[in-house]
Scaffold this active site. Sequence first.
Site, PDB file in Angstrom:
ATOM      1  N   ASP A  17     129.124  29.651  76.475  1.00  0.00           N
ATOM      2  CA  ASP A  17     128.694  28.864  75.538  1.00  0.00           C
ATOM      3  C   ASP A  17     127.460  29.796  74.748  1.00  0.00           C
ATOM      4  O   ASP A  17     126.833  30.633  75.366  1.00  0.00           O
ATOM      5  CB  ASP A  17     128.044  27.456  75.808  1.00  0.00           C
ATOM      6  CG  ASP A  17     127.657  26.527  74.603  1.00  0.00           C
ATOM      7  OD1 ASP A  17     127.948  26.678  73.693  1.00  0.00           O
ATOM      8  OD2 ASP A  17     126.490  26.126  74.742  1.00  0.00           O
ATOM      9  N   SER A  18     127.127  29.391  73.463  1.00  0.00           N
ATOM     10  CA  SER A  18     125.920  30.016  73.033  1.00  0.00           C
ATOM     11  C   SER A  18     124.825  29.591  73.678  1.00  0.00           C
ATOM     12  O   SER A  18     123.488  30.324  73.364  1.00  0.00           O
ATOM     13  CB  SER A  18     125.830  29.485  71.435  1.00  0.00           C
ATOM     14  OG  SER A  18     125.957  28.009  71.359  1.00  0.00           O
ATOM     15  N   GLY A  50     126.320  28.573  65.479  1.00  0.00           N
ATOM     16  CA  GLY A  50     126.688  27.616  64.585  1.00  0.00           C
ATOM     17  C   GLY A  50     126.358  28.054  63.052  1.00  0.00           C
ATOM     18  O   GLY A  50     126.947  27.773  62.213  1.00  0.00           O
ATOM     19  N   CYS A  80     131.897  26.830  73.506  1.00  0.00           N
ATOM     20  CA  CYS A  80     131.362  26.697  72.324  1.00  0.00           C
ATOM     21  C   CYS A  80     132.178  26.375  71.402  1.00  0.00           C
ATOM     22  O   CYS A  80     133.204  27.299  71.176  1.00  0.00           O
ATOM     23  CB  CYS A  80     130.521  28.073  72.101  1.00  0.00           C
ATOM     24  SG  CYS A  80     129.755  27.870  70.392  1.00  0.00           S
ATOM     25  N   THR A  82     132.101  26.554  67.983  1.00  0.00           N
ATOM     26  CA  THR A  82     131.805  27.538  66.940  1.00  0.00           C
ATOM     27  C   THR A  82     132.472  29.062  67.347  1.00  0.00           C
ATOM     28  O   THR A  82     133.195  29.757  66.478  1.00  0.00           O
ATOM     29  CB  THR A  82     130.194  27.784  66.725  1.00  0.00           C
ATOM     30  OG1 THR A  82     129.855  26.718  66.296  1.00  0.00           O
ATOM     31  CG2 THR A  82     130.124  28.742  65.485  1.00  0.00           C
ATOM     32  N   GLU A 159     119.065  18.312  71.951  1.00  0.00           N
ATOM     33  CA  GLU A 159     118.314  19.189  72.728  1.00  0.00           C
ATOM     34  C   GLU A 159     116.808  18.571  72.894  1.00  0.00           C
ATOM     35  O   GLU A 159     116.028  18.435  73.910  1.00  0.00           O
ATOM     36  CB  GLU A 159     118.221  20.838  72.063  1.00  0.00           C
ATOM     37  CG  GLU A 159     119.270  21.255  71.902  1.00  0.00           C
ATOM     38  CD  GLU A 159     119.299  23.020  72.175  1.00  0.00           C
ATOM     39  OE1 GLU A 159     118.189  23.392  71.691  1.00  0.00           O
ATOM     40  OE2 GLU A 159     120.488  23.573  72.205  1.00  0.00           O
ATOM     41  N   CYS A 193     131.507  19.559  68.733  1.00  0.00           N
ATOM     42  CA  CYS A 193     130.479  20.742  69.148  1.00  0.00           C
ATOM     43  C   CYS A 193     129.986  20.241  70.710  1.00  0.00           C
ATOM     44  O   CYS A 193     129.905  19.106  70.890  1.00  0.00           O
ATOM     45  CB  CYS A 193     129.232  20.327  68.123  1.00  0.00           C
ATOM     46  SG  CYS A 193     127.813  20.963  68.627  1.00  0.00           S
ATOM     47  N   THR A 194     129.518  21.307  71.199  1.00  0.00           N
ATOM     48  CA  THR A 194     129.076  21.082  72.665  1.00  0.00           C
ATOM     49  C   THR A 194     128.252  19.969  72.790  1.00  0.00           C
ATOM     50  O   THR A 194     127.910  19.290  73.773  1.00  0.00           O
ATOM     51  CB  THR A 194     128.532  22.416  73.222  1.00  0.00           C
ATOM     52  OG1 THR A 194     127.663  22.664  72.202  1.00  0.00           O
ATOM     53  CG2 THR A 194     129.404  23.335  73.610  1.00  0.00           C
ATOM     54  N   HIS A 195     127.188  19.855  71.797  1.00  0.00           N
ATOM     55  CA  HIS A 195     126.077  18.905  71.969  1.00  0.00           C
ATOM     56  C   HIS A 195     126.331  17.731  71.782  1.00  0.00           C
ATOM     57  O   HIS A 195     125.489  16.655  72.101  1.00  0.00           O
ATOM     58  CB  HIS A 195     124.897  19.364  71.079  1.00  0.00           C
ATOM     59  CG  HIS A 195     124.346  20.742  71.393  1.00  0.00           C
ATOM     60  ND1 HIS A 195     124.905  21.813  71.713  1.00  0.00           N
ATOM     61  CD2 HIS A 195     122.767  21.057  71.765  1.00  0.00           C
ATOM     62  CE1 HIS A 195     124.131  22.734  72.073  1.00  0.00           C
ATOM     63  NE2 HIS A 195     122.572  22.326  72.005  1.00  0.00           N
TER      64      HIS A 195
HETATM   65  N1  DGL Z   1     127.622  25.494  71.102  1.00  0.00           N
HETATM   66  C1  DGL Z   1     127.687  25.288  69.512  1.00  0.00           C
HETATM   67  C2  DGL Z   1     128.992  24.530  69.398  1.00  0.00           C
HETATM   68  O1  DGL Z   1     129.572  24.033  70.017  1.00  0.00           O
HETATM   69  C3  DGL Z   1     126.328  24.553  69.206  1.00  0.00           C
HETATM   70  C4  DGL Z   1     125.041  25.162  69.064  1.00  0.00           C
HETATM   71  C5  DGL Z   1     125.199  26.436  68.389  1.00  0.00           C
HETATM   72  O2  DGL Z   1     124.997  26.410  67.127  1.00  0.00           O
HETATM   73  O3  DGL Z   1     125.240  27.411  68.970  1.00  0.00           O
HETATM   74  O4  DGL Z   1     129.513  24.612  68.119  1.00  0.00           O
END
Ligand code: DGL
Length: 275
Positions: A17-18, A50, A80, A82, A159, A193-195
């Site tokens: 993931d990012s 993102g 991720c 994105t 976060e 999105c992961t978050h």
């Molecule tokens: N992991 C990213 C996603 O799921 C979110 C955080 C980012 O912007 O890197 O799109």
Amino acid sequence: MGQDRTTTKRHPIGVFDSGVGGLTVVRALRAALPGEDIIYLGDTARVPYGSKSPRTVERYSLTCQQFLLDRGVKLVLIACNTASANALPALTASSPVPVIGAVEPGAMSALAATRNGHLGVIGTLGTIRSNAYATAIAARDPAVKLTALACPLLVPLAEEGWTDDEIARLVAKRYLAQLFAGDKQIDTLVLGCTHYPLLKNVLADVATELAGQPVAVVDSASAMAEAAKEALGSGANRRTGAGRLDCFATDTSRLDELAPRFLGEALTGFELVDL
Ligand code: DGL
């Protein structure tokens, strides 16, 4: 899968993931496949993806995947959204093992959940601009209506741990009001999105309030875990003990605080790596 399943069975699954958000996918993966060893890489030095261009996201993602492949993973999960939305073809083309992105499983879950064929999807700017969800859904059911919206503020909120308070509610309302203005009939909301799984309760409440009817909220984390189970088939490690989780990151700032929030439990720590 291009490899002998009996010899690769004990190899780990790679997840990247990012940043730390992809630990929501690890959490779902550990519940679905408890015997598997997992190697997790968070590209925390270069997060967020993102807001970056597709080309940069693809370049970063390829280095993350290579890190996992160098460690002998039998399957790659792009946690991720994105990266999945912008780099899946390049990642698949350069991997000798199967690669699972977040978009396809999330889209499938949404199609299974909708009753009236009206979907909403929220994600980062990069995910929404890519149209990846629209493409995946239209390929399966062109009659389904999809309204998409980028919600950049939801990542820092998650976060910060402000996931179930007045501020989270206000931000969710501001975004989702725009989404539902585009289509009041939306009955299923995809968290692309992961978050966002951390904000699931608030998003579901606000969506239901705005729609005036129950809105199903689906995320790609559990759908990806199911896709991984299916992809492994007889190549899954079904030992009785719990698998190992080895975590790597390209920067370790704030990880002790952030990572347990996404994984849902304490973890032993991250090893710092330079890609
Ligand atoms: N992991 C990213 C996603 O799921 C979110 C955080 C980012 O912007 O890197 O799109």
